[in-house]
Write an enzyme that holds these catalytic residues in place. Structure first.
Site, mmCIF file in Angstrom:
data_model
loop_
_atom_site.group_PDB
_atom_site.id
_atom_site.type_symbol
_atom_site.label_atom_id
_atom_site.label_comp_id
_atom_site.label_asym_id
_atom_site.label_seq_id
_atom_site.Cartn_x
_atom_site.Cartn_y
_atom_site.Cartn_z
ATOM 1 N N HIS A 66 42.454 32.525 50.022
ATOM 2 C CA HIS A 66 43.422 33.348 49.304
ATOM 3 C C HIS A 66 44.838 33.089 49.802
ATOM 4 O O HIS A 66 45.802 33.271 49.052
ATOM 5 C CB HIS A 66 43.064 34.831 49.447
ATOM 6 C CG HIS A 66 42.035 35.274 48.458
ATOM 7 N ND1 HIS A 66 41.108 36.253 48.712
ATOM 8 C CD2 HIS A 66 41.783 34.845 47.195
ATOM 9 C CE1 HIS A 66 40.336 36.416 47.654
ATOM 10 N NE2 HIS A 66 40.728 35.581 46.725
ATOM 11 N N ARG B 24 36.873 34.606 24.959
ATOM 12 C CA ARG B 24 35.517 34.072 25.092
ATOM 13 C C ARG B 24 34.539 35.218 25.295
ATOM 14 O O ARG B 24 34.785 36.120 26.106
ATOM 15 C CB ARG B 24 35.459 33.111 26.279
ATOM 16 C CG ARG B 24 34.104 32.449 26.478
ATOM 17 C CD ARG B 24 34.168 31.370 27.539
ATOM 18 N NE ARG B 24 34.443 31.895 28.859
ATOM 19 C CZ ARG B 24 34.699 31.140 29.929
ATOM 20 N NH1 ARG B 24 34.737 29.830 29.799
ATOM 21 N NH2 ARG B 24 34.940 31.690 31.101
ATOM 22 N N CYS C 222 40.541 23.425 27.388
ATOM 23 C CA CYS C 222 40.873 24.269 28.538
ATOM 24 C C CYS C 222 40.095 23.746 29.732
ATOM 25 O O CYS C 222 38.883 23.643 29.696
ATOM 26 C CB CYS C 222 40.536 25.736 28.261
ATOM 27 S SG CYS C 222 38.879 26.020 27.633
#
Length: 753
Positions: free
Chosen positions: A360, A503, A673
């Site tokens: 992170h 989606r 994508c």
């Protein structure tokens, strides 16, 4: 011997210090094989030699000093042949290289075998004996088996930069590790050590359970407040979806399971600090055992939170420390909370001795535009303290106490980089149109955020992929229809008049729901995507109804079906969507618009059904990440084969080009994508193939827009034509990089402009 092998390999893997691990290993092998010498040499590919790193039998003062070129000596021959070499009298062999400093004159018999991981020789392990004899088949088999098992552990050490650091001890001013976030920076190193460290806690019993629980609850509350302050401090600086890292930290802190586990240990008699350590260590061990690198990296977050709670348990007051104005943060493991603490205090770059590109901290660094170097290795932190440094986030290099020439060189590159970044920012709100007038749409991938402000769009013209499953993953049960309606309304309203492709629920594979577990031996080829939702129409219908209801008054929704394999799946999904639409239409007093429906082309079987698909749906969207994975039969999360995963593989490029041609013949809108769309070279090739839309992470949109505006469609097609004729992915990469340099786009793949 199998038991001995397991014992040696297990001991090697558990030793935290690579130096000690190697030295212990050679001693154990020497004893197990009853030889008089065992040695390990590690490969330094940059300098093209093997470096003697550990030995039980050779002179100790030669360790880290003796270098054998890849084409020299018996060790070099083992590496060149990539097979075991077993010689009765090594000193008489024509390839024997005499190195007086190792003092091996007494040894005659030699057996060496390479340590190979993913076709790369990482090092050589050898045994020697005074008696002139060939080692027998069992001895050779033992050493070969040992080397094969060591390869994975050594590869892990290499990925963390430990081997690189060891091999470069002679030059402690030039380090090379893992590039985490691109960019250049210069400044002064500041070493940050944890104020509280659970690893230093000695387990202690305590009788007053009530008092210990109150201490714990107060410490957790203060740590929770810290995360809120960090989030607020960074709000407006980075996209909201990246800020969700701190929301995740808070969710972990408020998790009933963690708190209950700690209190259970207090009830068992441990004091608060010991109870915290026991639970955090257990969670860290569980995460570190997971193969998926992204999930495994969450162990860092757990440990970071544990230390944050411990800090408040110890009621530690941080003393004021004078920080340099141009701060390069160095730590054993830079965490997201560290970065949040220093990012507003002149932070220029981060250097982490351990950690990976999935941390992170790296995600935050990329969002902030701060160069990051990960996995520098087991160098002492004191070697960085208060030293000036240059950080190259493109190559993963660190220059400590740089020379005047290096400072001048990198200052010029940093000036060029700032110029390029300014040029990129200037095209953010302009249209992505090539020099010869061909337009293409650039859209963003999204899923973590329900509302978007203008700064988060980065010049996108809508959402090309909204991952609805992320909202499902953050809950403890399936969201209701109304909860989904509210979430989808916020997204659709953020892009008025612009396309939003949602989606349908795509779980399975690497995405699981705690409340709907899917346990399979091979999840990527199992029950995932449309297969799950068609088997559970109650889930599919609720979601589609919510999408259609949210679209009332917006009229910018498109629905995308994932993991389609057959025409029957498309027909069944369309039937359910029609059912949901008719139900909503009957409920409403106003006319509603039926959304367009498309399919994701990510399963290779669909490539050969495009004509029939075009008769059923309104658009296609290629999921290049999964399509590449399935075409090449490579699990990109499996480190043993991940190097084979490459979207520039000739087969992948030809498949993408075939899809574009077939779609063009049917006048179908076609988007892509995936990571390929976010790379300058990939975007150019997709533009040339005829893709109408490219969807990517929002922060990549401005640079891809700049690339498109500075190339002609004709030139892009010439590049595509050449690439389609090349035989290997390496050849494609080399050609693309040469072209990017010639076009003046080199600043997107290396330092400078």
């Amino acid at each position: 011997m199998l038991t001995t092998l397991r014992r040696i390999v297990l001991a090697f893997g558990q030793e935290p210090d690579l130096d000690s691990a190697l030295q212990s290993l050679v001693s154990q092998v020497k004893t197990a094989m009853a030889t008089q010498c065992c040695s390990i040499y590690l490969a330094n590919e940059e300098l093209q030699h093997f470096l003697l790193m550990a030995s039980d039998g050779l002179a100790k003062d030669s360790l880290g000093q003796v270098r054998i070129a890849f084409n020299e000596g018996l060790v070099g021959m083992v590496g060149q042949r990539e097979e075991p070499i077993n010689i009765a009298n090594a000193q008489r062999h024509p390839r024997f290289k005499h190195a007086p400093e190792v003092k091996e004159e007494a040894f005659n018999a030699f057996l060496g075998t390479p340590i190979i991981h993913q076709r790369r020789v990482l090092g050589i392990i050898s045994v020697q004996q005074q008696e002139s004899r060939q080692f027998n088949e069992n001895e050779e088999a033992f050493l070969v088996t040992l080397a094969a098992q060591l390869a994975t552990t050594l590869s892990s050490a290499e990925s963390r930069g430990m081997i690189s650091a060891m091999c470069k001890r002679v030059d402690k001013t030039h380090l090379r590790a893992i590039p985490g976030a691109s960019g250049l920076a210069s400044g002064q190193c500041f070493v940050s050590r944890p104020l509280a460290d659970l690893r230093r806690i000695t387990l202690t019993k305590q009788g007053n359970k009530s008092k210990q629980k109150k201490r714990l609850q107060l410490a957790i509350a203060r740590a929770y407040r810290d995360m809120s302050q960090m989030r607020n401090r960074m709000s407006g600086t980075i996209p909201k979806d990246t800020l969700d890292i701190f929301d995740m930290y808070q969710q972990m802190l408020s998790s009933a399971s963690i708190g209950d586990d700690i209190e259970a240990n207090i009830d068992a008699g441990w004091d608060a600090q010991s109870a915290l350590k026991l639970v955090i260590d257990r969670y860290v061990a569980q995460f570190e055992a997971v193969e998926d690198s992204y999930i495994r990296e969450r162990a860092v977050d757990i440990r970071d939170l544990g230390n944050r709670v411990l800090l408040h348990l110890q009621d530690y007051q941080q003393k004021h420390v004078r920080l340099p104005d141009d701060l390069i943060l160095v730590a054993q493991e830079v965490t997201a909370s560290m970065l949040a603490e220093y990012q507003h205090k002149g932070l220029r770059a981060i250097i982490s001795l351990s950690g990976s590109i999935n941390s992170h901290a790296v995600i935050l660094a990329r969002a902030l535009g701060i160069p990051a170097i990960m996995g520098v290795g087991d160098l002492p932190l004191t070697s960085f303290a208060e030293r000036p440094a240059i950080v190259d986030g493109y190559s993963g290099e660190v220059f400590l106490s740089p020379s005047a020439e290096q400072v001048t060189h990198y200052q010029r590159l940093m000036d060029e980089e700032r110029e390029l970044q300014q040029e990129v920012r200037e095209v953010t709100e302009l249209e992505p149109v090539t020099e010869d007038g061909h337009a293409i749409e650039l859209l963003m991938n999204a899923g973590l955020v329900a509302e978007f402000d203008q700064s988060m769009k980065h010049g996108s013209s809508g959402i090309g992929l909204y991952r609805t499953e992320i909202a499902f993953m953050e809950r403890t049960s399936f969201p209701s229809e109304q909860e989904q309606v509210s979430a989808y309304q916020n997204v659709l309203a953020s892009f008025p008049g612009q396309t939003v492709v949602m989606r349908t629920l795509d779980i399975g594979g690497d995405k699981t729901l705690e409340y709907f577990p899917i346990n399979e031996a091979n999840p990527f080829l199992g029950w995932r995507g449309i297969r799950v939702t068609l088997d559970h129409p109650e889930i599919f219908l609720v979601q589609v109804r919510a999408m259609i209801r949210a679209n009332i008054g917006q009229e910018n929704l498109q629905i995308l079906l994932p993991m389609i394999t057959s025409l029957q799946e498309v027909d069944e999904a369309l039937r359910l969507i029609e059912q949901a639409f008719l139900e909503i239409a009957q409920e409403q007093s106003v006319d509603i618009q039926k959304p367009q429906v498309g399919v994701m082309i990510e399963v290779p079987s669909l490539i050969f059904q495009i004509s029939q698909l075009a008769e059923r749906v309104d658009f296609f969207s290629v999921g290049s990440n999964d399509l590449t994975q399935y075409l090449l039969a490579v699990d990109r999360n499996n480190e043993r084969v991940a190097s084979l995963y490459d979207a520039y593989h000739p087969a992948v490029l030809r498949a993408l080009n075939f899809i574009a041609k077939q779609s063009g013949e049917k006048n179908m809108s076609l988007s892509l994508c995936g990571e390929l769309a976010a790379e300058p070279g990939g975007a150019i090739l997709l533009l040339a193939m005829g893709y109408d839309k490219l969807s990517m992470n929002s922060f990549n949109i401005p640079r891809i827009k700049w690339v498109i505006r500075h190339i002609s469609l004709q030139h892009a097609r010439q590049m595509l034509e050449t690439c389609l004729q090349l035989d290997t992915a390496d050849a494609v990469h080399q050609y693309i990089n040469r072209q990017l340099e010639q076009l003046g786009f080199g600043g997107f793949i290396r330092a400078g402009k």
